[in-house]
Design an enzyme around this catalytic site. Structure first.
Site, PDB file in Angstrom:
ATOM      1  N   LYS A  51       0.775  -1.336   0.194  1.00 25.59           N
ATOM      2  CA  LYS A  51      -0.350  -0.337   0.110  1.00 25.59           C
ATOM      3  C   LYS A  51       0.558   1.148   0.283  1.00 25.59           C
ATOM      4  O   LYS A  51      -0.020   2.440  -0.056  1.00 25.59           O
ATOM      5  CB  LYS A  51      -0.641   0.401   0.954  1.00 25.59           C
ATOM      6  CG  LYS A  51      -1.779  -0.775   0.953  1.00 25.59           C
ATOM      7  CD  LYS A  51      -3.108  -0.745   0.217  1.00 25.59           C
ATOM      8  CE  LYS A  51      -4.529  -0.910  -0.030  1.00 25.59           C
ATOM      9  NZ  LYS A  51      -5.661  -0.878  -0.814  1.00 25.59           N
ATOM     10  N   SER A 300       0.916  -9.848  -0.445  1.00 21.31           N
ATOM     11  CA  SER A 300       0.830  -8.607  -0.724  1.00 21.31           C
ATOM     12  C   SER A 300       0.900  -7.164   0.226  1.00 21.31           C
ATOM     13  O   SER A 300       0.904  -6.979   0.602  1.00 21.31           O
ATOM     14  CB  SER A 300      -0.962  -8.078  -1.209  1.00 21.31           C
ATOM     15  OG  SER A 300      -1.523  -8.725  -0.345  1.00 21.31           O
TER      16      SER A 300
END
Length: 411
Positions: A51, A300
């Protein structure tokens, strides 16, 4: 639509802040899937997830005046930390609205990066509404976690790194929550190599991308239910959907059981801790029909609290057949417990829990229930134990549903 040059510029912009995470070859997942599998460990990224890339790219492109107003974001945790660190690095105020059930580790980490944290709502979408209210009231710049082209542009830099290191990759597996990651990765990868296949993986209990693709527009799900809290999004973004429709080849779903199994295997075989949403693409390896291909799973994120790690390991062991719980009714006479123990010892089954209950059955003067939990080496070992007990005249009932259902309810 973003161009390849846009993604290249974003990569240069992120050069001083983003870690270039190196691919890890996985022999165990290669063997299980029948493909040549690599893991892209974005859990090793600064703030513990991908992110940071999108958040930093967005804020870095703001004007001086916009930065002076400060930024606001809504997030289940990882985007929060990305925005907080990016704002700190770029000298602007950050306010983050997080759902009330957000893991404590993510809330505290966000505060440590200097952001103001506001807890509101039960899921991401409710936190988002609160962030919009605050943005309008205070003239903040909104940094959306997935439905923003500048954010999507930053996430796409992952694909450029993958294809630089493994230019002949055939398939990229990408986690899907709100759609920003897969939108950026798919666009950058396809612009670089049009023949590469992009497969999105989302939780079966929060399949907002599949619903949107079927309807050809974003659809608000009635509810979401998944242990992958970072991907528990009721409605995929319309900007992200535009890129998904253009560049993504397939979306598959995985269950919570499959995420538990993936967690255990990644932790045990690679000594890597991934969070539930981050492991979607690893769990999705089993869904590939292709064989003999070079496949990259983007792990992720890795922001997960210790208590959840403990639960995930236990449930992963159950799903993989490494913990075996069974019940057996025994004649209520001396020597039966010793006999069962002998059989288990001969089969190298390590007893970790045993309950001898004389009051379980109404006919307690003739039979008692023995409930046993043993550590095993997998399903083949369980089968050998079962056959050995059956041979000695014991009929057993396997029991693992209670543990898994209790875990899901707790989550």
């Amino acid at each position: 639509m973003l161009s390849l040059y846009d993604f290249i510029e974003a990569r240069e912009r992120l050069g001083t802040v983003a870690v270039k995470t190196k691919l890890i070859h996985s022999s165990v997942f290669s063997k299980e899937s029948g493909n040549d599998v690599y893991i892209k460990p974005e859990n090793l990224q600064r703030t513990g997830s991908f992110k940071l890339r999108g958040a930093y790219n967005k804020i870095a492109k703001l004007s001086k005046e916009e930065k002076s107003h400060g930024v606001i974001a809504s997030s289940a945790g990882n985007h929060a930390q990305g925005v907080a660190l990016a704002a700190q690095r770029l000298g602007t105020k950050a306010v983050i609205v997080m759902p009330k059930p957000s893991p404590l580790i993510k809330v505290e980490a966000t505060k440590q990066y200097g952001a103001e944290v506001v807890l509101a709502g039960e899921v991401y979408d409710e936190a988002y509404q609160k962030a919009v209210e605050l943005q309008e009231a205070n003239n903040y710049v909104f940094v959306h976690p997935f439905n923003d082209e500048d954010v999507i542009e930053g996430q796409g830099t992952i694909a450029l790194e993958i294809l630089e290191e493994l230019p002949d990759a055939d398939i990229l597996l990408v986690p899907v929550g709100g759609g920003g990651l897969i939108a950026g990765v798919a666009a950058a990868a396809k612009l670089k190599n049009p023949s590469i296949k992009i497969v999105g993986v989302e939780p079966s209990g929060a399949a907002s991308a599949l619903a949107a693709l079927k309807a050809h527009h974003p659809v608000m799900l009635d509810s979401v239910s998944t242990i992958a809290d970072g991907a528990a999004v009721k409605q995929i973004g319309d900007v992200a959907l535009k890129y998904i429709e253009e560049y993504v080849d397939e979306i598959v779903t995985v269950s919570d059981y499959e995420l538990m199994e993936a967690f255990l295997m990644v932790a045990e075989k690679h000594k890597i801790v991934g969070e539930n949403a981050g492991l979607l693409s690893v769990a999705g390896l089993k869904k590939l029909k292709e064989k003999g291909k070079k496949v990259v799973s983007i792990l992720s994120g890795g922001n997960i609290d210790v208590l959840t790690i403990a639960s995930m390991i236990t449930k992963g062991l159950i799903v993989r057949g490494r913990i075996f719980t069974f019940s057996v009714n025994l004649p209520d006479k001396p020597g039966q417990l010793v006999n069962v123990s002998r059989i288990l010892a001969e089969q190298n089954a390590n007893v970790i829990k045993l309950e001898h209950n004389q009051f379980k059955n109404l006919d307690r003067f003739h039979e008692v229930e023995l409930r046993v939990t043993v550590e095993t080496n997998g399903e083949e070992h369980i089968q050998r134990i079962t056959e050995a007990l059956n041979k000695e005249g014991y009929s057993i009932l396997r029991d693992n549903s209670n543990e898994v259902h209790e875990y899901e309810s707790a989550e």
